[in-house]
Write a protein that holds these residues in place. Structure first.
Motif, PDB file in Angstrom:
ATOM      1  N   LEU A 127       0.830  -1.204   0.000  1.00 40.63           N
ATOM      2  CA  LEU A 127       0.000   0.000   0.000  1.00 40.63           C
ATOM      3  C   LEU A 127       0.867   1.257   0.000  1.00 40.63           C
ATOM      4  CD1 LEU A 127      -2.866  -0.882   2.524  1.00 40.63           C
ATOM      5  CD2 LEU A 127      -3.113  -0.425   0.079  1.00 40.63           C
ATOM      6  N   VAL A 128       1.801   1.308   0.930  1.00 41.10           N
ATOM      7  CA  VAL A 128       2.647   2.497   1.042  1.00 41.10           C
ATOM      8  C   VAL A 128       3.541   2.651  -0.196  1.00 41.10           C
ATOM      9  CG1 VAL A 128       4.531   3.569   2.354  1.00 41.10           C
ATOM     10  CG2 VAL A 128       2.626   2.466   3.560  1.00 41.10           C
ATOM     11  N   GLY A 129       4.174   1.562  -0.604  1.00 38.96           N
ATOM     12  CA  GLY A 129       5.033   1.608  -1.782  1.00 38.96           C
ATOM     13  C   GLY A 129       4.261   1.960  -3.038  1.00 38.96           C
ATOM     14  N   GLY A 130       3.052   1.411  -3.172  1.00 35.34           N
ATOM     15  CA  GLY A 130       2.236   1.688  -4.357  1.00 35.34           C
ATOM     16  C   GLY A 130       1.828   3.144  -4.443  1.00 35.34           C
ATOM     17  N   ILE A 131       1.402   3.714  -3.307  1.00 33.81           N
ATOM     18  CA  ILE A 131       0.996   5.121  -3.304  1.00 33.81           C
ATOM     19  C   ILE A 131       2.199   6.023  -3.559  1.00 33.81           C
ATOM     20  CG2 ILE A 131       0.106   6.980  -1.836  1.00 33.81           C
ATOM     21  CD1 ILE A 131      -1.721   4.896  -0.548  1.00 33.81           C
ATOM     22  N   ALA A 132       3.354   5.669  -3.000  1.00 36.48           N
ATOM     23  CA  ALA A 132       4.562   6.459  -3.238  1.00 36.48           C
ATOM     24  C   ALA A 132       4.930   6.450  -4.724  1.00 36.48           C
ATOM     25  CB  ALA A 132       5.718   5.915  -2.406  1.00 36.48           C
ATOM     26  N   LEU A 133       4.895   5.271  -5.349  1.00 45.53           N
ATOM     27  CA  LEU A 133       5.214   5.192  -6.783  1.00 45.53           C
ATOM     28  C   LEU A 133       4.201   5.952  -7.629  1.00 45.53           C
ATOM     29  CD1 LEU A 133       6.334   1.451  -7.134  1.00 45.53           C
ATOM     30  CD2 LEU A 133       7.766   3.501  -7.334  1.00 45.53           C
ATOM     31  N   ALA A 134       2.916   5.832  -7.269  1.00 47.34           N
ATOM     32  CA  ALA A 134       1.888   6.568  -8.007  1.00 47.34           C
ATOM     33  C   ALA A 134       2.093   8.073  -7.876  1.00 47.34           C
ATOM     34  CB  ALA A 134       0.500   6.172  -7.492  1.00 47.34           C
ATOM     35  N   SER A 135       2.505   8.515  -6.696  1.00 43.20           N
ATOM     36  CA  SER A 135       2.762   9.939  -6.483  1.00 43.20           C
ATOM     37  C   SER A 135       3.924  10.420  -7.344  1.00 43.20           C
ATOM     38  CB  SER A 135       3.067  10.201  -5.006  1.00 43.20           C
ATOM     39  OG  SER A 135       1.961   9.862  -4.194  1.00 43.20           O
ATOM     40  N   LEU A 136       4.972   9.607  -7.431  1.00 41.67           N
ATOM     41  CA  LEU A 136       6.108   9.967  -8.271  1.00 41.67           C
ATOM     42  C   LEU A 136       5.699  10.061  -9.736  1.00 41.67           C
ATOM     43  CD1 LEU A 136       8.911   7.756  -6.649  1.00 41.67           C
ATOM     44  CD2 LEU A 136       8.484  10.192  -6.311  1.00 41.67           C
ATOM     45  N   ALA A 137       4.836   9.159 -10.162  1.00 38.40           N
ATOM     46  CA  ALA A 137       4.338   9.200 -11.539  1.00 38.40           C
ATOM     47  C   ALA A 137       3.539  10.478 -11.781  1.00 38.40           C
ATOM     48  CB  ALA A 137       3.485   7.967 -11.818  1.00 38.40           C
ATOM     49  N   VAL A 138       2.755  10.895 -10.798  1.00 37.41           N
ATOM     50  CA  VAL A 138       2.002  12.146 -10.913  1.00 37.41           C
ATOM     51  C   VAL A 138       2.951  13.332 -11.055  1.00 37.41           C
ATOM     52  CG1 VAL A 138       0.508  13.744  -9.648  1.00 37.41           C
ATOM     53  CG2 VAL A 138      -0.043  11.307  -9.707  1.00 37.41           C
ATOM     54  N   GLY A 139       4.060  13.311 -10.296  1.00 29.87           N
ATOM     55  CA  GLY A 139       5.043  14.382 -10.403  1.00 29.87           C
ATOM     56  C   GLY A 139       5.603  14.505 -11.808  1.00 29.87           C
ATOM     57  N   ALA A 140       5.954  13.369 -12.410  1.00 35.24           N
ATOM     58  CA  ALA A 140       6.476  13.384 -13.780  1.00 35.24           C
ATOM     59  C   ALA A 140       5.418  13.878 -14.761  1.00 35.24           C
ATOM     60  CB  ALA A 140       6.951  11.981 -14.160  1.00 35.24           C
ATOM     61  N   LEU A 141       4.180  13.439 -14.571  1.00 36.45           N
ATOM     62  CA  LEU A 141       3.092  13.857 -15.455  1.00 36.45           C
ATOM     63  C   LEU A 141       2.830  15.356 -15.339  1.00 36.45           C
ATOM     64  CD1 LEU A 141       0.857  13.019 -17.428  1.00 36.45           C
ATOM     65  CD2 LEU A 141      -0.628  12.580 -15.443  1.00 36.45           C
ATOM     66  N   LEU A 142       2.898  15.882 -14.126  1.00 32.24           N
ATOM     67  CA  LEU A 142       2.684  17.317 -13.934  1.00 32.24           C
ATOM     68  C   LEU A 142       3.711  18.135 -14.702  1.00 32.24           C
ATOM     69  CD1 LEU A 142       1.803  17.746 -10.140  1.00 32.24           C
ATOM     70  CD2 LEU A 142       0.357  18.293 -12.104  1.00 32.24           C
ATOM     71  N   TYR A 143       4.953  17.654 -14.731  1.00 34.66           N
ATOM     72  CA  TYR A 143       5.985  18.372 -15.485  1.00 34.66           C
ATOM     73  C   TYR A 143       5.627  18.419 -16.972  1.00 34.66           C
ATOM     74  CZ  TYR A 143      10.433  19.507 -17.685  1.00 34.66           C
ATOM     75  OH  TYR A 143      11.413  20.084 -18.447  1.00 34.66           O
ATOM     76  N   LEU A 144       5.213  17.288 -17.520  1.00 37.71           N
ATOM     77  CA  LEU A 144       4.868  17.227 -18.942  1.00 37.71           C
ATOM     78  C   LEU A 144       3.666  18.118 -19.263  1.00 37.71           C
ATOM     79  CD1 LEU A 144       5.317  13.382 -19.530  1.00 37.71           C
ATOM     80  CD2 LEU A 144       6.913  15.221 -20.100  1.00 37.71           C
ATOM     81  N   VAL A 145       2.669  18.087 -18.393  1.00 42.65           N
ATOM     82  CA  VAL A 145       1.487  18.915 -18.608  1.00 42.65           C
ATOM     83  C   VAL A 145       1.840  20.393 -18.482  1.00 42.65           C
ATOM     84  CG1 VAL A 145      -0.783  19.533 -17.666  1.00 42.65           C
ATOM     85  CG2 VAL A 145      -0.120  17.131 -17.867  1.00 42.65           C
ATOM     86  N   GLY A 146       2.664  20.721 -17.473  1.00 44.71           N
ATOM     87  CA  GLY A 146       3.065  22.107 -17.272  1.00 44.71           C
ATOM     88  C   GLY A 146       3.856  22.649 -18.439  1.00 44.71           C
ATOM     89  N   ARG A 147       4.765  21.853 -18.983  1.00 44.94           N
ATOM     90  CA  ARG A 147       5.559  22.285 -20.135  1.00 44.94           C
ATOM     91  C   ARG A 147       4.679  22.471 -21.364  1.00 44.94           C
ATOM     92  NH1 ARG A 147      10.043  24.690 -19.845  1.00 44.94           N
ATOM     93  NH2 ARG A 147      10.888  23.741 -21.728  1.00 44.94           N
ATOM     94  N   ALA A 148       3.728  21.547 -21.541  1.00 40.54           N
ATOM     95  CA  ALA A 148       2.822  21.672 -22.693  1.00 40.54           C
ATOM     96  C   ALA A 148       1.971  22.941 -22.570  1.00 40.54           C
ATOM     97  CB  ALA A 148       1.925  20.436 -22.771  1.00 40.54           C
ATOM     98  N   HIS A 149       1.534  23.231 -21.356  1.00 37.04           N
ATOM     99  CA  HIS A 149       0.734  24.447 -21.129  1.00 37.04           C
ATOM    100  C   HIS A 149       1.554  25.689 -21.420  1.00 37.04           C
ATOM    101  CE1 HIS A 149      -1.089  27.696 -18.710  1.00 37.04           C
ATOM    102  NE2 HIS A 149      -2.250  27.109 -19.009  1.00 37.04           N
ATOM    103  N   ALA A 150       2.819  25.667 -20.988  1.00 38.21           N
ATOM    104  CA  ALA A 150       3.697  26.829 -21.198  1.00 38.21           C
ATOM    105  C   ALA A 150       3.926  27.096 -22.677  1.00 38.21           C
ATOM    106  CB  ALA A 150       5.025  26.620 -20.480  1.00 38.21           C
ATOM    107  N   ARG A 151       4.029  26.028 -23.473  1.00 37.19           N
ATOM    108  CA  ARG A 151       4.278  26.210 -24.916  1.00 37.19           C
ATOM    109  C   ARG A 151       3.085  26.770 -25.640  1.00 37.19           C
ATOM    110  NH1 ARG A 151       7.279  21.262 -24.369  1.00 37.19           N
ATOM    111  NH2 ARG A 151       5.432  20.064 -24.934  1.00 37.19           N
ATOM    112  N   THR A 152       1.883  26.611 -25.061  1.00 35.88           N
ATOM    113  CA  THR A 152       0.681  27.118 -25.733  1.00 35.88           C
ATOM    114  C   THR A 152       0.377  28.555 -25.364  1.00 35.88           C
ATOM    115  OG1 THR A 152      -0.767  26.329 -23.940  1.00 35.88           O
ATOM    116  CG2 THR A 152      -0.316  24.809 -25.769  1.00 35.88           C
ATOM    117  N   ARG A 153       1.138  29.123 -24.413  1.00 33.68           N
ATOM    118  CA  ARG A 153       0.874  30.501 -23.965  1.00 33.68           C
ATOM    119  C   ARG A 153       1.498  31.512 -24.913  1.00 33.68           C
ATOM    120  NH1 ARG A 153      -3.237  31.020 -20.922  1.00 33.68           N
ATOM    121  NH2 ARG A 153      -2.361  32.870 -19.938  1.00 33.68           N
TER     122      ARG A 153
END
Length: 495
Positions: free
Chosen positions: A469-495
């Motif tokens: 449970l703990v390891g799974g949530i930690a890994l999922a959180s790390l994946a969210v961090g990577a995804l946020l970077y990609l989404v943030g960069r894509a948003h920045a390029r459209t501005r």
């Protein structure tokens, strides 16, 4: 602006005022690092707790302070680990390290709100008897009030923090004094703190690899050394960087040892490991009124700690907004020149997790209190794993930066490179022990972790439901961090 200079390095200092003194930084450091309730939690180690504290100070706290000090004087910008990892590894890893440092702060605010409730419940028992859902509602209110204070003029907010910090020190002095008075009255110690035989490797809780989980607990109690430098451009004088690390570290070490001793001699072992035992110890030694006073002081301090976490961690997403790693609105500041949007984003997220842990899940469970405990502990453990991993990155950062920026290092070196190599290796290993200890030892008897064990250097690493449970949530959180970077960069390029 040089090729590797971040936009936030260039502009943050012109947006945010320089208001923080050395005393302010020490107060922030203590608020972030010193959860005095850990002096009660570690009581299960018996007298060997002092040995584990000393080892953790030497192998984790001191290396963290050494590395943070060097990075802070070389690059005293806003965002600490976000900035330093960007210098060492580039924009993606800088954002990712910043996320790993930021995400725990959001959920720790839920923990500080819960601790505020716990100490208020010691003074006003009716609060502790409220349904879990009602307690969750009060914690949400605490989070909102903390955010309101965090977005006021920074000097005003910090003055409040400083005043409560002084009261926090008084409360810890009373914990130690209570133990002294308890003994002077002719009472035997509840547990003999001078039983050095308990430190022996052959003792039940002695200092050996089989009991390494106590070292992990002590490491977890010392996380956050670098966090005050999230506000690097808001410090008035550069010398405050090294001074806060020195005086803050000393204050934390003395406080943990004094409070651990006070609880150990005053509170019976079967009650000593409860988080409110630090206040109960004062009641035993100095009287019930004194215990209630300390409980009120601790409730005030944990509320203020919520405020400090809110404004400190908000700076990490504030600089990400400036650098367009996240939408620009995240870098908005209010009329008081405080990153208000970042503060409210954190508050909303912390409130959502509070509602999930205290309202939604308990509502759907036949045993609401047990369900709340399970969700709360798993979430806190998962972010602890992430935070420890971010500290490993910190220790790697300094080694890369010393080689890449030799001129800046030579101009502002605090010690020889060998010192930083030694500190980084020892500190990174200690951080990894914290990760494994969190995954191995369930924080609640409600969730098992007994599917099997692996022996490593004499230490038994358990795995089971808790681990996954703990390891799974930690890994999922790390994946969210990577995804946020990609989404943030894509948003920045459209501005």
């Amino acid at each position: 602006m040089t090729d590797d200079e971040l936009l936030s390095e260039r502009v943050a200092g012109g947006i945010l005022p320089r208001v923080l003194t050395t005393f302010d930084m020490v107060a922030i450091f203590v608020a972030i690092v010193l959860f005095i309730t850990n002096a009660a939690v570690i009581q299960s180690a018996g007298p060997a707790a002092f040995g584990w504290w000393i080892i953790a100070f030497a192998l984790f706290l001191v290396p963290c302070a050494i590395v943070t000090g060097q990075l802070g004087v070389m690059f005293p910008g806003e965002g600490s680990i976000y900035l330093w990892t960007s210098k060492a590894f580039g924009p993606f890893w800088g954002f990712f390290a910043g996320f790993c440092a930021w995400w725990p702060g959001v959920l720790v605010m839920v923990a500080t709100g819960t601790l505020t409730m716990s100490f208020l419940g010691l003074v006003f028992p009716a609060l502790g008897e409220l349904p879990v859902q009602a307690q969750g509602g009060i914690i949400v209110l605490i989070l909102v009030l903390a955010a309101v204070l965090a977005v006021l003029r920074f000097r005003l907010t910090q003055n409040v923090v400083n005043a409560v910090f002084v009261a926090y020190g008084l409360a810890i002095v009373l914990m130690f004094a209570a133990g002294v008075v308890h003994l002077l009255r002719g009472n035997p110690p509840a547990t003999d703190p001078w039983d050095f035989a308990a430190w022996s490797p052959s003792a039940e809780h002695g200092v050996n690899f089989a009991n390494w989980s106590f070292f992990g607990l002590a490491v977890l109690a010392l996380l956050g050394v670098e966090v005050p430098l999230n506000m690097g451009v808001e410090i008035r004088h550069e010398r405050a960087v090294t001074r806060y690390l020195l005086w803050g570290s000393l204050a934390v070490m003395v406080a943990y040892l004094a409070a651990t001793w006070g609880v150990m001699v005053s509170v019976p072992p079967d009650r000593a490991a409860g988080v409110t035992a630090v206040a109960q110890a004062v009641g035993v030694g100095l009287g019930e009124w004194a215990g209630r006073l300390v409980a009120l002081l601790l409730a005030a301090m944990f509320f203020v700690i919520t405020v400090v976490y809110d404004y400190s961690f908000a700076r990490l997403i504030f600089v990400s907004g400036l650098d367009r790693r996240l939408p620009a609105v995240v870098s908005h500041v209010n009329a008081h020149k405080v990153p208000d949007v970042a503060v409210w984003i954190q508050t909303v997220l912390a409130a959502v997790f509070t509602v999930a842990a205290f309202v939604v899940v308990p509502f759907a469970s036949a045993t609401p209190a047990d369900a709340q405990t399970e969700v709360y502990n798993v979430l806190q453990a998962a972010v602890t794993v992430i935070w420890c991993l971010s500290i490993v990155v910190l220790f790697v950062d300094v080694l890369i930066i010393l080689r890449r920026y030799r001129t800046q290092f030579e101009a502002r070196r605090l010690a020889s490179p060998a010192v930083f190599w030694a500190a980084s290796i020892v500190g990174a290993l200690a951080s990894l022990v914290g990760v494994v200890a969190t995954l191995s030892g369930s924080w609640t008897p409600l969730i098992s972790n007994d599917a099997g064990t692996v022996t490593l250097l004499g230490a038994r690493v358990a795995y089971g439901t808790w681990f996954w449970l703990v390891g799974g949530i930690a890994l999922a959180s790390l994946a969210v961090g990577a995804l946020l970077y990609l989404v943030g960069r894509a948003h920045a390029r459209t501005r």
